[in-house]
Structures are given as structure tokens and as C-alpha cells.
Design a protein around this motif. Structure first.
Motif, PDB file in Angstrom:
ATOM      1  N   TYR A 278      -7.220  14.674  79.407  1.00 30.59           N
ATOM      2  CA  TYR A 278      -6.931  16.075  79.704  1.00 30.59           C
ATOM      3  C   TYR A 278      -5.426  16.271  79.888  1.00 30.59           C
ATOM      4  O   TYR A 278      -4.699  15.329  80.225  1.00 30.59           O
ATOM      5  CB  TYR A 278      -7.682  16.520  80.965  1.00 30.59           C
ATOM      6  CG  TYR A 278      -9.181  16.523  80.805  1.00 30.59           C
ATOM      7  CD1 TYR A 278      -9.833  17.576  80.174  1.00 30.59           C
ATOM      8  CD2 TYR A 278      -9.955  15.466  81.281  1.00 30.59           C
ATOM      9  CE1 TYR A 278     -11.212  17.579  80.031  1.00 30.59           C
ATOM     10  CE2 TYR A 278     -11.335  15.462  81.145  1.00 30.59           C
ATOM     11  CZ  TYR A 278     -11.946  16.517  80.511  1.00 30.59           C
ATOM     12  OH  TYR A 278     -13.310  16.521  80.357  1.00 30.59           O
ATOM     13  N   PRO A 279      -4.932  17.492  79.650  1.00 28.42           N
ATOM     14  CA  PRO A 279      -3.483  17.748  79.776  1.00 28.42           C
ATOM     15  C   PRO A 279      -2.917  17.418  81.151  1.00 28.42           C
ATOM     16  O   PRO A 279      -1.750  17.048  81.277  1.00 28.42           O
ATOM     17  CB  PRO A 279      -3.366  19.253  79.475  1.00 28.42           C
ATOM     18  CG  PRO A 279      -4.574  19.570  78.654  1.00 28.42           C
ATOM     19  CD  PRO A 279      -5.661  18.672  79.153  1.00 28.42           C
ATOM     20  N   ASN A 280      -3.740  17.560  82.202  1.00 30.31           N
ATOM     21  CA  ASN A 280      -3.252  17.264  83.554  1.00 30.31           C
ATOM     22  C   ASN A 280      -3.347  15.784  83.904  1.00 30.31           C
ATOM     23  O   ASN A 280      -3.119  15.399  85.049  1.00 30.31           O
ATOM     24  CB  ASN A 280      -4.025  18.083  84.587  1.00 30.31           C
ATOM     25  CG  ASN A 280      -5.527  17.833  84.519  1.00 30.31           C
ATOM     26  OD1 ASN A 280      -6.003  17.034  83.708  1.00 30.31           O
ATOM     27  ND2 ASN A 280      -6.274  18.511  85.371  1.00 30.31           N
TER      28      ASN A 280
ATOM     29  N   ALA B   6      -9.220  12.542  88.504  1.00 33.00           N
ATOM     30  CA  ALA B   6      -7.848  12.059  88.469  1.00 33.00           C
ATOM     31  C   ALA B   6      -7.835  10.562  88.168  1.00 33.00           C
ATOM     32  O   ALA B   6      -8.679   9.795  88.661  1.00 33.00           O
ATOM     33  CB  ALA B   6      -7.151  12.344  89.801  1.00 33.00           C
TER      34      ALA B   6
ATOM     35  N   GLU C 250     -10.070  13.791  93.732  1.00 27.76           N
ATOM     36  CA  GLU C 250      -9.529  14.857  92.875  1.00 27.76           C
ATOM     37  C   GLU C 250     -10.419  14.984  91.639  1.00 27.76           C
ATOM     38  O   GLU C 250     -10.266  14.247  90.671  1.00 27.76           O
ATOM     39  CB  GLU C 250      -8.091  14.534  92.480  1.00 27.76           C
ATOM     40  CG  GLU C 250      -7.129  14.436  93.656  1.00 27.76           C
ATOM     41  CD  GLU C 250      -5.707  14.147  93.204  1.00 27.76           C
ATOM     42  OE1 GLU C 250      -5.329  14.601  92.101  1.00 27.76           O
ATOM     43  OE2 GLU C 250      -4.994  13.453  93.933  1.00 27.76           O
TER      44      GLU C 250
ATOM     45  N   TYR D 206      -6.087  13.915  83.845  1.00 33.11           N
ATOM     46  CA  TYR D 206      -7.386  13.504  84.358  1.00 33.11           C
ATOM     47  C   TYR D 206      -8.146  12.709  83.299  1.00 33.11           C
ATOM     48  O   TYR D 206      -7.931  12.866  82.091  1.00 33.11           O
ATOM     49  CB  TYR D 206      -8.210  14.729  84.771  1.00 33.11           C
ATOM     50  CG  TYR D 206      -7.851  15.282  86.137  1.00 33.11           C
ATOM     51  CD1 TYR D 206      -6.592  15.061  86.700  1.00 33.11           C
ATOM     52  CD2 TYR D 206      -8.756  16.029  86.870  1.00 33.11           C
ATOM     53  CE1 TYR D 206      -6.257  15.572  87.942  1.00 33.11           C
ATOM     54  CE2 TYR D 206      -8.444  16.556  88.120  1.00 33.11           C
ATOM     55  CZ  TYR D 206      -7.179  16.314  88.644  1.00 33.11           C
ATOM     56  OH  TYR D 206      -6.851  16.818  89.867  1.00 33.11           O
TER      57      TYR D 206
ATOM     58  N   GLY E  85     -11.868  17.578  88.694  1.00 27.37           N
ATOM     59  CA  GLY E  85     -11.586  18.846  88.021  1.00 27.37           C
ATOM     60  C   GLY E  85     -12.828  19.686  87.833  1.00 27.37           C
ATOM     61  O   GLY E  85     -12.942  20.798  88.332  1.00 27.37           O
TER      62      GLY E  85
END
Length: 831
Positions: A579-581, A545, A524, A583, A526
Motif C-alpha cells: 500500500y502507498p502508506n 503496518a 496499526e 502497510y 488500516g
């Protein structure tokens, strides 16, 4: 031949004529553009056109909510255009179909009066502007209704409130969008909110064209579709469909018969944006398809031919629109290529300005260095020495010969003999401290009537003369030191300016290949940013990720990248969940060819807690590694403070990028100035380049170091005084090429001089090192320290420190993982 000459002359004449015509057309085009800008922006023609159309505009068949917001926005933003805006609004209302001229006139007068009251009693009238417009609109409308009808019905109250509410909202919208059409050049890229506000303003202006038609085609329909084409071509499907929805909604409010236009414009904007890769033809095709599909339903089915003709006219205007105008608008729409270029150009300009400032400082420091160097490099010439001696003699004669009655005989009649005699006396005094030569003393007594007084005065003045000479020399040495330091700072700043000006190369294809390869195995990832693919200096950043600490960055991703680039890569840094997600941000760089493994053993004098020795290993970046030992004079806490302070200063200066020799001279300068109680320190520094294992050794008052290479032991030594004793000294640099498996052994004098019974300490230490049976740096350090202490029968008479470093070839922990062999050509494409 004559024919060829005539043909050549004719060709030259035709080319000259062509160049003149081209230059003339360029001048005409430039003058035309300047005239258009002057008409629209300086003379306010654009405000007149917008005001005229807004004065005609109406929605819901009886509301005119556009007049006051436009006037208020112009009044606040560009007050000198308020009069022109008012006249154009009145002209539009007078020539419109809605018959609201009286309301527009009264509303303008009412707004001017209320705005003056607000300005007089409130500090910030801009914040109150929507409320001012709301009050003006509702009060004017209700007053006119009351005058005409004699009463105010609920319906009239409701419609007046709706109109005032729309004016309230439009005021806030126009405050953002009016500057976009009144300014010759936008100062910043448009935000999404500003784009929507601009579209609302343009759609509102289009409602002023309701009722205008030619050959049964409505002008507002043509303009609306042209607007959708422009923004779909610039911003793609998202912007195109948004513009279609907003424009269609406002047009449907102005004319209920145009309700189906919202669907047509939105669908056409979506299709045109999706087909923007086909350039203008693709966007135009999207509008035609949308017109044919939507035009067959609702009210448009009966007039499909007219609807299609409106789209064709809009496409014709769109095709005739100059590319330069579209490009200028695209610069302010985020996500477009022109916007990216504009941002890059702005960043490049900022970078160049910053680099220019840094270069100016670099040049300044270099100039200062040259000025100091000029004074420091001036050798005392014979003329300068004579001048100094003349000054010395003037001091002596002022206290002796000036009051002597034989002054004229000595200094006028026999000047040369007197001058030479006193010079000889001075040289004798300088050599022996007094006049020791009996012959010279006897001759002087025969010549001078005050010989003892002159000799005593020469002794007194000579001490002052020597002090002045010493101070003068120290000043020159200090100037040279300052010059070297300024030159070092200049070089660092010059290198920094070059780094600033380096642009990030575009590696779009390589980034996509890496991203595809990593995602194909289930990782994963980005995004991937490639900053450099230069051999030995690869730098790649990516968002991945979070792996819950399983080490997939080092064990999986780095080996894959190593195979893709045919070069060993390693993880340089990792920031988890930034990162906001969720990662992580991971940086990969080229692995260094060599690594250094270090072991240290040390003990204080007599087994005490605090040692006067200090050591440090410093990673300077760019593949350079430094190992340093400093020995403070004496023992205990004060000696430890001196040696530790030396290493701290050295580390900070080296990490700033200043050259090694200049860094050491700077540290020495600080220590020599600070030391008032004769506390000095030695320094043993080794600088190792991990790319080629080349080493530099700088030894300041330190003992030799040794390199163990198999059965061979190499001695490294240099002769320099300890740091802090004198302000100026030359640093001797010794270079040596290290090899994998070499042991670099550095030690303090407590180790080297411990065996008192040994006369040839070099041979003894070489034999001790050669007899080692281990290659482990820590074990080597421990064994040498133990044997040295045992040689002294367990007595520790001085602080002892030994640092052992092994040079190893860097073998990666994980083998490369082969994937996508075709992508291994990425570096070739980049080159």
C-alpha cells in the motif's frame, strides 16, 4: 348468511376497484414519465431551456461568456440540436436585460463560419474547439466595439480578452457537462471533475434568472439553495460545501449584490451535509441555520426576512422533490449508498454474464462427453457381430466364389449350409490360426471344389478382420477416455461457475468489531475485509503496518483473531509494503486440523547420480495434500525423464481441480500415445484430506504401501498395470482413515524387492517397519533404506526411493490472546 355473502362480495368488488385504480395510476405515471423524457431529450426541450437561460446570463455587468461555449459543445456533441440551441440563445439574448442580442447573433454566425474553416483545414477540430471559441469571441466583440465607438480602447481590449478567456475555459467545462444534461441515461459514474463541471453549468444557467423575482424573493437565490440542498443530501458535507462555493461564486460574478450568497451557500452546504443522517429534515435544518447565521451580516442583514423566505421556498421545493429523482442522481455520485448499489448491481451483472458463459461451456463439454460416452458404451451386439461376419464373408467370396461355376448351387440352393460351413472354418481359424479339425476339413473338401483356396483366403482375410476389430475396440476405448476427460473439464467449469456466482456476504459489524479490538491494543490496522466466517473456512484480509519482520502477524494478530472467532487461525499469505502508506497485506485463514510432515530417502542404481525414480509432495489447496512416487522403466536419465514427466503432468491436472481417477487416466492416455519404444512408468499416489485425515490411495503398477499405527502395520495394495501400456484401464481406489501419529510409508519396487533371499517380502517389510524405534519421518526413511541396502550386502541393484509421512494434529505455535469477550458473539450475529 346472506349478509355475510353480500359483505364478502362488496369487499371483493372494492378490492378489484382498488387494484384497477392502482394499475391505472401506475400506467398514467409511466406514460407521464415517458412523455417527460420524450419532451426533454428526444424533442430537445432541455436544450431550449438551458440555451434560453444562458442567452440571458451575464457576469461583471457586461460580459456574456456562456453563449459560444454552449453552442460549440452542442455543435460537437449533438449537432442535430445545434439549430435549436442557436434559436434558444438568441431568444434568451433578445428577452434579456443586458442588450447583447447583436453580439450573440454575430458571435453565432462567426462561430459557424470559423468552425467550417477549421473543419476543412484541420483533422481534429475537437481539440481546437476552445481556440475556435476564443478567436470567435474576441474578434466579434472587438469588431462590434470598433463599429459602434470607432476605436478600440485599452479597457475594451482588456474586457474582450477576459470574456474570450472565460469562454475558452467554459468551452472545456461545457464539453464535459453538456452530455450530462443532453443524455437520457448516463453511461458511467461521475468523476469529481465532471461533478464540478456540472455544477458550473447549472450555476451558469441560474445566472440567466437574474432579475426574476416574486414577492421580493430572487429566483436565482431560491434555485441556488435548492441545488445546495440536493447535493448536500446526496453527497454529504464535502459535495454540499463545494457546490455552495462554486454556485455562490458564479452568482456573485453575475450580481455583485449577491456576494454574501457564496458564504451562505457554502456554510449551508457544509451544515446540511453534516446533518444528512437526519434525512431531508436534517439537511433543511442546516440550510435554515446557515441562513440565520450568515444572513445577519453584510448586505443580507437588512433583508433577513426575504432571505429566510427564499430558504423556506427552496426547502419546500426540496421536500416536494420525488425520492426516485434524487436516487437516480445519487447513482452517479461516488461515495453514496445508491452509487455503491449501482456498482454492486453492475458487478453482479458482469459476474452473472461470466458465470453464464462458463456454464454454457460446461454444458457444451458435458454434451460432448455424453456423445462420446454413447458411442463408447455401446456393447457389440449379436446383430453387429453378424454384420461384421457378413462383411468378412463378402471379402472371402469376392476372391473365391465369384468366379466359381457352382456359385448358384452353393449360395442360392444351399445358402444356409454354405454359410454355416464357412463360419465354422472362420471360427477354427480364429481359434488355432489354421483349420486343424480334420473332420471339418474333410467335409469341406467334399462340399467345395476349391477347398484349399477358400481356406487360404479365410486365413488372409482373418488377419485383416482381427486388425479391424482391434482398431474398432481401441477407438471405442479412446472415445470413453475422451468422454471422461470432457466430463472432468465440465465438472471443473461447473464448479468454477458456482464460485463466480457466490456473493461476498456483508460482515460490516464483524469487520468493525475486529478493527476496534486490534486498534485497542495499539496495532496499526488500516482496514479489515471478512470474506467468510464459516466454520473451518474462515478467510480474513487486512492491511497492517509493516512489523520489520518481527512476526507480529503470526504471534499477535492471529491469536487475537482465534480468540475473537473461537477458532484457530493462521497466516496464509503476506505481501509486504504493497500500500502507498507502507502497510502490508495479510491474509488469515482457518488452521487445518492435521498437518503432514514428510521425510525422503533415495539412491540410484549402483550409487549413480541420476535415479529413474521421482517423487513429489503437492499442496492442492482446499485442505488436500498429495504424495506421489513414480518409477520409470529401467534406470538412468531416460527412466528419470519418464517418471518425472508423469508426476509433472499429474500435478498440473490435479491442481486444475479434475478428479483423481480422471487425472490418472488422462496422464495414462498421454503416455500411451507418446510411448513408441515401450518406456512405461508406475505411479503410487496418496491423497490426504487435512480436515479429517481421510486418505485415498491410487496405485498404478506400484508395490504396496504401509501404515504404521503403534504396533500395528497395515498394508495398502491395489492391482493395476503400469501407465502407458494400454489406453484404457480401471483405476482401483483404496480408502483408509488415518489417525494422528500414523506413519504412511510409500516406496518404489527397488526397496520392496531388494532382499532376494526373502520369499515373503510382505511379512519381511512389516517386521522391519514394526521394529522401528523412532517416529521421525526422515529417520524412518533413512533407517529403512539403510537396512534394505545392508540386507543386499551393500549392493544397490535398482533405484530405491522411500517417502515417509507422519500425520499430526495441528497444534498452533501460539495460544489465543483473549480480548473483548463481548465480541466473541460475532459469528452468531453473522449466522
Amino acid at each position: 348468511m346472506k349478509r355475510m355473502t353480500k359483505g364478502w362480495l362488496a369487499l371483493n368488488k372494492s378490492s378489484l376497484v382498488y387494484d384497477r385504480v392502482a394499475n391505472g395510476m401506475g400506467i398514467v405515471a409511466e406514460k407521464t414519465e415517458n412523455l417527460i423524457h420524450k419532451l426533454f431529450y428526444q424533442w430537445g426541450l432541455l436544450v431550449v431551456i438551458v440555451g434560453f437561460l444562458l442567452g440571458r446570463a451575464m457576469i461583471l455587468s457586461e460580459l456574456t461568456p456562456f453563449v459560444l461555449p454552449f453552442l460549440a459543445a452542442v455543435f460537437m456533441i449533438k449537432r442535430e440540436r445545434a439549430g435549436v440551441a442557436s434559436i434558444s440563445l438568441l431568444a434568451g439574448a433578445l428577452l434579456s436585460y443586458h442588450g447583447e442580442f447583436i453580439f450573440v447573433l454575430c458571435a453565432i454566425i462567426g462561430y459557424i463560419l470559423i468552425q467550417k474553416l477549421v473543419t476543412k483545414f484541420f483533422d481534429d477540430p475537437v481539440k481546437l474547439l476552445p481556440y475556435t471559441v476564443f478567436v470567435t469571441s474576441i474578434s466579434t466583440r472587438l469588431l462590434l466595439v470598433f463599429i459602434i465607438d470607432g476605436s478600440i480602447t485599452n479597457y475594451a481590449l482588456m474586457m474582450a480578452t477576459v470574456e474570450a478567456g472565460l469562454s475558452f475555459i467554459l468551452t472545456m467545462i461545457f464539453m464535459q457537462s453538456v452530455p450530462l444534461v443532453t443524455s437520457k441515461k448516463l453511461q458511467h459514474p461521475l468523476r469529481n471533475e465532471e461533478i464540478i463541471c456540472l455544477i458550473i453549468l447549472l450555476a451558469s444557467v441560474m445566472t440567466g434568472t437574474v432579475g426574476w423575482s416574486f414577492y421580493e424573493m430572487s429566483v436565482e437565490h431560491v434555485l441556488a439553495r435548492y441545488l445546495v440542498l440536493i447535493f448536500a443530501f446526496i453527497g454529504g458535507a464535502a459535495i454540499g460545501s463545494t457546490v455552495g462555493v462554486v454556485t455562490g461564486l458564479i452568482l456573485s460574478l453575475a450580481s455583485v449584490a449577491s456576494l454574501y450568497q457564496m458564504s451562505l451557500l457554502a456554510f449551508a452546504g457544509l451544515l446540511g451535509g453534516l446533518l444528512k443522517e437526519g434525512k431531508k429534515v436534517g439537511v433543511a435544518l442546516g440550510l435554515l441555520v446557515g441562513t440565520l447565521l450568515i444572513g445577519m451580516y453584510g448586505d443580507g442583514a437588512a433583508n433577513i426576512t426575504v432571505t429566510l423566505l427564499e430558504s423556506l421556498v427552496a426547502i419546500l421545493i426540496f421536500m416536494m422533490t420525488p425520492k426516485e429523482m434524487i436516487s437516480k442522481l445519487a447513482r452517479y455520485i461516488p461515495g453514496t449508498t445508491e452509487y455503491s448499489k449501482e456498482q454492486q448491481q453492475y458487478l453482479r451483472k458482469i459476474r452473472d454474464v461470466t458465470a453464464g458463459k462458463v456454464e454454457q461451456f460446461s454444458t457444451l463439454f458435458q454434451t460432448l462427453s455424453q456423445s462420446f460416452q454413447t458411442g463408447a458404451n455401446v456393447d457389440p451386439s449379436l446383430e453387429d457381430e453378424e454384420r461384421q461376419f457378413d462383411y468378412f464373408l463378402s471379402q472371402v467370396t469376392e476372391k473365391t466364389c465369384q468366379t466359381c461355376f457352382k456359385k448358384e448351387r452353393c449360395w442360392v440352393q444351399n445358402f444356409s449350409k454354405t454359410y454355416d460351413s464357412m463360419q465354422n472354418l472362420m471360427l477354427e481359424t480364429e481359434k488355432n490360426g489354421h483349420v486343424k479339425d480334420k473332420v471339418l476339413q474333410a467335409e469341406w473338401k467334399k462340399y467345395c471344389i476349391r477347398p484349399e483356396k477358400v481356406i487360404d483366403t479365410i486365413k488372409q482375410e482373418h488377419s485383416s478382420y482381427m486388425v479391424n476389430q482391434k482398431l474398432r475396440k481401441q477407438v471405442m476405448e479412446s472415445q470413453k477416455l475422451v468422454a471422461d476427460q470432457l466430463l472432468g473439464v465440465s465438472r471443473v467449469m461447473g464448479d468454477f461457475a458456482k464460485e463466480i456466482q457466490k456473493e461476498k456476504q456483508a460482515f460490516h459489524n464483524q469487520e468493525e468489531s475486529i478493527l476496534e479490538a486490534l486498534r485497542s491494543v495499539g496495532l496499526e490496522v488500516g482496514h479489515v475485509d471478512v470474506y467468510s466466517l464459516e466454520k473451518g473456512a474462515v478467510e480474513i484480509e487486512m492491511s497492517v503496518a509493516f512489523d520489520e519482520g518481527h512476526g507480529q502477524y503470526e504471534k499477535v494478530i492471529a491469536p487475537m483473531l482465534s480468540d475473537l472467532l473461537s477458532e484457530t487461525l493462521m497466516v496464509n499469505s503476506e505481501e509486504r509494503a504493497v500500500y502507498p502508506n507502507g502497510y502490508s497485506h495479510v491474509t488469515f485463514v482457518s488452521a487445518r486440523r492435521f498437518v503432514v510432515e514428510t521425510g525422503v530417502s533415495h539412491v540410484a542404481k549402483g550409487g549413480a547420480w541420476i535415479s529413474g525414480d521421482s517423487y513429489s509432495t503437492i499442496d492442492l489447496g482446499s485442505g488436500k495434500h498429495a504424495i506421489a512416487i513414480s518409477d520409470g522403466m529401467g534406470n538412468g536419465e531416460r527412466a528419470h525423464f519418464e517418471s518425472n514427466e508423469t508426476l509433472q503432468l499429474l500435478q498440473k491436472i490435479l491442481q486444475s481441480g479434475i478428479e483423481e481417477t480422471v487425472a490418472i487416466k488422462s496422464v495414462n492416455s498421454v503416455l500411451s500415445i507418446r510411448n513408441n519404444d515401450e518406456m512405461f512408468s508406475t505411479l503410487d499416489l496418496a491423497m490426504i484430506d487435512l480436515h479429517d485425515a481421510h486418505a485415498k490411495f491410487l496405485k498404478i503398477g506400484s508395490i504396496p504401501s504401509f501404515i504404521k499405527r503403534g504396533s500395528q502395520v497395515i498394508k495398502i495394495e491395489a492391482s493395476n498395470l503400469p501407465m502407458g501400456i494400454i489406453q484404457e484401464f480401471d483405476v482401483e481406489v483404496v480408502s483408509e482413515q488415518l489417525k494422528p501419529g500414523d506413519l504412511l510409508i510409500m516406496m518404489s519396487d527397488g526397496i520392496f524387492e531388494a532382499p532376494k533371499h526373502v520369499e515373503n517380502k510382505d511379512a519381511w517389510m512389516k517386521r522391519l517397519i514394526n521394529e522401528l524405534t523412532t517416529q521421525d519421518p526422515q529417520e524412518v526413511a533413512d533407517v529403512i533404506l539403510e537396512k534394505v541396502i545392508r540386507s543386499g550386502r551393500g549392493a544397490i541393484e535398482d533405484d530405491m526411493t522411500i517417502v515417509v509421512s507422519e500425520i499430526k494434529s495441528n497444534t498452533p505455535k501460539w495460544a489465543s490472546i483473549p480480548i473483548y469477550k463481548q465480541t466473541r458473539t460475532m459469528r452468531k450475529k453473522a449466522q
